[in-house]
Design a protein around this motif. Structure first.
Motif, PDB file in Angstrom:
ATOM      1  N   ARG A 188       0.832  -1.203   0.000  1.00 16.70           N
ATOM      2  CA  ARG A 188       0.000   0.000   0.000  1.00 16.70           C
ATOM      3  C   ARG A 188       0.866   1.253   0.000  1.00 16.70           C
ATOM      4  N   MET A 189       1.958   1.233   0.737  1.00 23.22           N
ATOM      5  CA  MET A 189       2.875   2.370   0.755  1.00 23.22           C
ATOM      6  C   MET A 189       3.551   2.527  -0.609  1.00 23.22           C
ATOM      7  N   TRP A 190       3.965   1.404  -1.221  1.00 21.80           N
ATOM      8  CA  TRP A 190       4.585   1.465  -2.547  1.00 21.80           C
ATOM      9  C   TRP A 190       3.620   2.078  -3.556  1.00 21.80           C
ATOM     10  N   LYS A 191       2.367   1.654  -3.498  1.00 25.70           N
ATOM     11  CA  LYS A 191       1.371   2.143  -4.453  1.00 25.70           C
ATOM     12  C   LYS A 191       1.072   3.626  -4.234  1.00 25.70           C
ATOM     13  N   ARG A 192       1.047   4.054  -2.987  1.00 26.98           N
ATOM     14  CA  ARG A 192       0.850   5.483  -2.724  1.00 26.98           C
ATOM     15  C   ARG A 192       1.973   6.300  -3.334  1.00 26.98           C
ATOM     16  N   ARG A 193       3.199   5.818  -3.187  1.00 26.05           N
ATOM     17  CA  ARG A 193       4.342   6.567  -3.695  1.00 26.05           C
ATOM     18  C   ARG A 193       4.329   6.643  -5.219  1.00 26.05           C
ATOM     19  N   VAL A 194       4.090   5.515  -5.890  1.00 24.66           N
ATOM     20  CA  VAL A 194       4.109   5.553  -7.352  1.00 24.66           C
ATOM     21  C   VAL A 194       2.921   6.350  -7.884  1.00 24.66           C
ATOM     22  N   ALA A 195       1.785   6.320  -7.198  1.00 24.86           N
ATOM     23  CA  ALA A 195       0.641   7.137  -7.603  1.00 24.86           C
ATOM     24  C   ALA A 195       0.979   8.616  -7.483  1.00 24.86           C
ATOM     25  N   ASP A 196       1.695   8.992  -6.429  1.00 20.08           N
ATOM     26  CA  ASP A 196       2.143  10.383  -6.279  1.00 20.08           C
ATOM     27  C   ASP A 196       3.019  10.795  -7.461  1.00 20.08           C
ATOM     28  N   ILE A 197       3.963   9.928  -7.811  1.00 18.33           N
ATOM     29  CA  ILE A 197       4.894  10.244  -8.907  1.00 18.33           C
ATOM     30  C   ILE A 197       4.137  10.379 -10.231  1.00 18.33           C
ATOM     31  N   ILE A 198       3.240   9.435 -10.503  1.00 17.54           N
ATOM     32  CA  ILE A 198       2.475   9.483 -11.748  1.00 17.54           C
ATOM     33  C   ILE A 198       1.646  10.760 -11.822  1.00 17.54           C
ATOM     34  N   ALA A 199       0.964  11.101 -10.732  1.00 16.03           N
ATOM     35  CA  ALA A 199       0.096  12.285 -10.722  1.00 16.03           C
ATOM     36  C   ALA A 199       0.885  13.569 -10.913  1.00 16.03           C
ATOM     37  N   GLN A 200       2.134  13.584 -10.445  1.00 19.68           N
ATOM     38  CA  GLN A 200       2.949  14.794 -10.526  1.00 19.68           C
ATOM     39  C   GLN A 200       3.585  14.999 -11.898  1.00 19.68           C
ATOM     40  N   GLU A 201       3.678  13.934 -12.688  1.00 22.45           N
ATOM     41  CA  GLU A 201       4.249  14.068 -14.023  1.00 22.45           C
ATOM     42  C   GLU A 201       3.289  14.858 -14.918  1.00 22.45           C
ATOM     43  N   GLU A 202       3.844  15.451 -15.977  1.00 21.41           N
ATOM     44  CA  GLU A 202       3.034  16.225 -16.908  1.00 21.41           C
ATOM     45  C   GLU A 202       2.572  15.314 -18.047  1.00 21.41           C
ATOM     46  N   TRP A 203       1.285  15.058 -18.099  1.00 20.42           N
ATOM     47  CA  TRP A 203       0.712  14.234 -19.163  1.00 20.42           C
ATOM     48  C   TRP A 203      -0.765  14.568 -19.334  1.00 20.42           C
ATOM     49  N   GLN A 204      -1.244  14.311 -20.522  1.00 19.44           N
ATOM     50  CA  GLN A 204      -2.670  14.405 -20.805  1.00 19.44           C
ATOM     51  C   GLN A 204      -3.272  13.020 -21.030  1.00 19.44           C
ATOM     52  N   THR A 205      -2.481  12.117 -21.630  1.00 20.96           N
ATOM     53  CA  THR A 205      -2.925  10.733 -21.830  1.00 20.96           C
ATOM     54  C   THR A 205      -1.902   9.796 -21.198  1.00 20.96           C
ATOM     55  N   LEU A 206      -2.363   8.977 -20.273  1.00 22.66           N
ATOM     56  CA  LEU A 206      -1.526   7.990 -19.589  1.00 22.66           C
ATOM     57  C   LEU A 206      -2.013   6.598 -19.963  1.00 22.66           C
ATOM     58  N   LEU A 207      -1.095   5.744 -20.370  1.00 21.24           N
ATOM     59  CA  LEU A 207      -1.397   4.334 -20.590  1.00 21.24           C
ATOM     60  C   LEU A 207      -0.798   3.542 -19.437  1.00 21.24           C
ATOM     61  N   ASP A 208      -1.631   2.786 -18.742  1.00 25.38           N
ATOM     62  CA  ASP A 208      -1.159   1.952 -17.640  1.00 25.38           C
ATOM     63  C   ASP A 208      -1.215   0.499 -18.084  1.00 25.38           C
ATOM     64  N   GLY A 209      -0.051  -0.144 -18.201  1.00 26.58           N
ATOM     65  CA  GLY A 209       0.011  -1.549 -18.570  1.00 26.58           C
ATOM     66  C   GLY A 209      -0.101  -2.430 -17.339  1.00 26.58           C
ATOM     67  N   ALA A 210      -0.707  -3.598 -17.474  1.00 29.10           N
ATOM     68  CA  ALA A 210      -0.883  -4.516 -16.342  1.00 29.10           C
ATOM     69  C   ALA A 210      -1.544  -3.811 -15.170  1.00 29.10           C
ATOM     70  N   THR A 211      -2.652  -3.160 -15.442  1.00 30.24           N
ATOM     71  CA  THR A 211      -3.325  -2.352 -14.415  1.00 30.24           C
ATOM     72  C   THR A 211      -3.941  -3.198 -13.313  1.00 30.24           C
ATOM     73  N   GLY A 212      -4.107  -4.508 -13.570  1.00 29.58           N
ATOM     74  CA  GLY A 212      -4.629  -5.396 -12.531  1.00 29.58           C
ATOM     75  C   GLY A 212      -6.031  -5.013 -12.095  1.00 29.58           C
ATOM     76  N   THR A 213      -6.217  -4.892 -10.793  1.00 26.29           N
ATOM     77  CA  THR A 213      -7.537  -4.550 -10.255  1.00 26.29           C
ATOM     78  C   THR A 213      -7.765  -3.042 -10.210  1.00 26.29           C
ATOM     79  N   GLY A 214      -6.861  -2.263 -10.777  1.00 25.11           N
ATOM     80  CA  GLY A 214      -7.054  -0.817 -10.848  1.00 25.11           C
ATOM     81  C   GLY A 214      -6.672  -0.058  -9.604  1.00 25.11           C
ATOM     82  N   ASP A 215      -5.983  -0.714  -8.685  1.00 23.57           N
ATOM     83  CA  ASP A 215      -5.678  -0.117  -7.389  1.00 23.57           C
ATOM     84  C   ASP A 215      -4.856   1.168  -7.518  1.00 23.57           C
ATOM     85  N   ILE A 216      -3.809   1.134  -8.345  1.00 27.14           N
ATOM     86  CA  ILE A 216      -2.932   2.303  -8.451  1.00 27.14           C
ATOM     87  C   ILE A 216      -3.607   3.417  -9.235  1.00 27.14           C
TER      88      ILE A 216
END
Length: 243
Positions: A40-68
């Motif tokens: 859960r801590m790992w996912k919080r951190r990577v979600a923070d990083i993804i949200a802070q990056e500059e993008w309009q379209t994000l492709l998430d591979g192997a999204t699984g259950t959509g948690d991140i």
């Protein structure tokens, strides 16, 4: 000298063993068991990083259950941003739909194979993320495909198993995994051996943070940096497609 890439750290072939389809309804609970909740801590951190990056379209591979991706959306990202949440398993995507459905205007769920995504045009996404999925695929093919779909200057964000430093502690961790993972997996999955076999093999054989960064550089990515989490049990790598 070109780096030689091993094909698949976990020796997992999705078309031969539908293990993720079988455990989809228990996947989040298994993550808690195998990591004692630290994921859960790992996912919080990577979600923070993804949200802070500059993008309009994000492709998430192997999204699984959509948690991140759910965590990314909870960061109150601009409404103009669009997420393509993809996975090879329809059962996993069905669970992701339940989590992400309320964000339908921003999220499109797609069944895609990370090794080849002909439905995604070259240079069409601003960012590509993959979390805890690179060790169960042929990573050189997956990274080549990520490089293809990213626009010039686009970002790649990876969360994956790594190497603990110092080395003796990493060896101790692998020994613990070899002893405890089969027992936990057997109990949690009702005896489905493959559900933990791939995890154990993938963690043991996946390259350390430095080696993965070198592979990414060798493949054509640039501006590569990484951040170890939990002493290096996992690491987040961030890279850019030249341009």
């Amino acid at each position: 000298m070109s780096i030689q890439h091993s094909d698949n750290a976990a020796e997992f072939v999705a078309h031969s063993d539908d293990v993720f389809g079988r455990i989809a309804s228990r996947y989040d609970r298994l993550c808690d068991l195998f990591s004692f909740g630290i994921h859960r801590m790992w996912k919080r951190r990577v979600a923070d990083i993804i949200a802070q990056e500059e993008w309009q379209t994000l492709l998430d591979g192997a999204t699984g259950t959509g948690d991140i991706m759910l965590r990314v959306l909870k960061k109150q990202i601009p409404a103009s941003r669009r997420i393509i949440a993809s996975d090879i398993s329809p059962q996993m995507l069905a669970i992701a739909q339940g989590k992400l459905g309320q964000h339908g205007a921003q999220v499109q769920l797609c069944q895609l194979d990370m090794h080849s995504m002909p439905d995604i045009a070259s240079g069409s996404v601003d960012a590509y993320s993959i979390s805890l999925g690179l060790k169960i695929c042929q990573r050189h093919l997956a990274l080549q495909e990520a490089l293809r779909v990213l626009r010039p200057g686009g970002r790649l964000i990876i969360l994956e198993a790594s190497n603990i430093r110092p080395a003796w502690l990493h060896r101790a961790y692998l020994m613990y995994m070899a002893i405890c993972t089969p027992a936990i997996g057997w109990l949690a999955t009702g005896g489905d051996a493959s559900a933990y076999k791939y995890l154990l093999h993938g963690v043991r054989e996946f390259p350390g943070a430095e080696q993965l960064a070198a592979e990414m550089l060798d493949m054509g990515f640039c501006d590569i940096r990484y951040e170890r989490l939990s002493l290096g049990i996992v690491a987040v790598h961030i890279a850019r497609k030249p341009g």
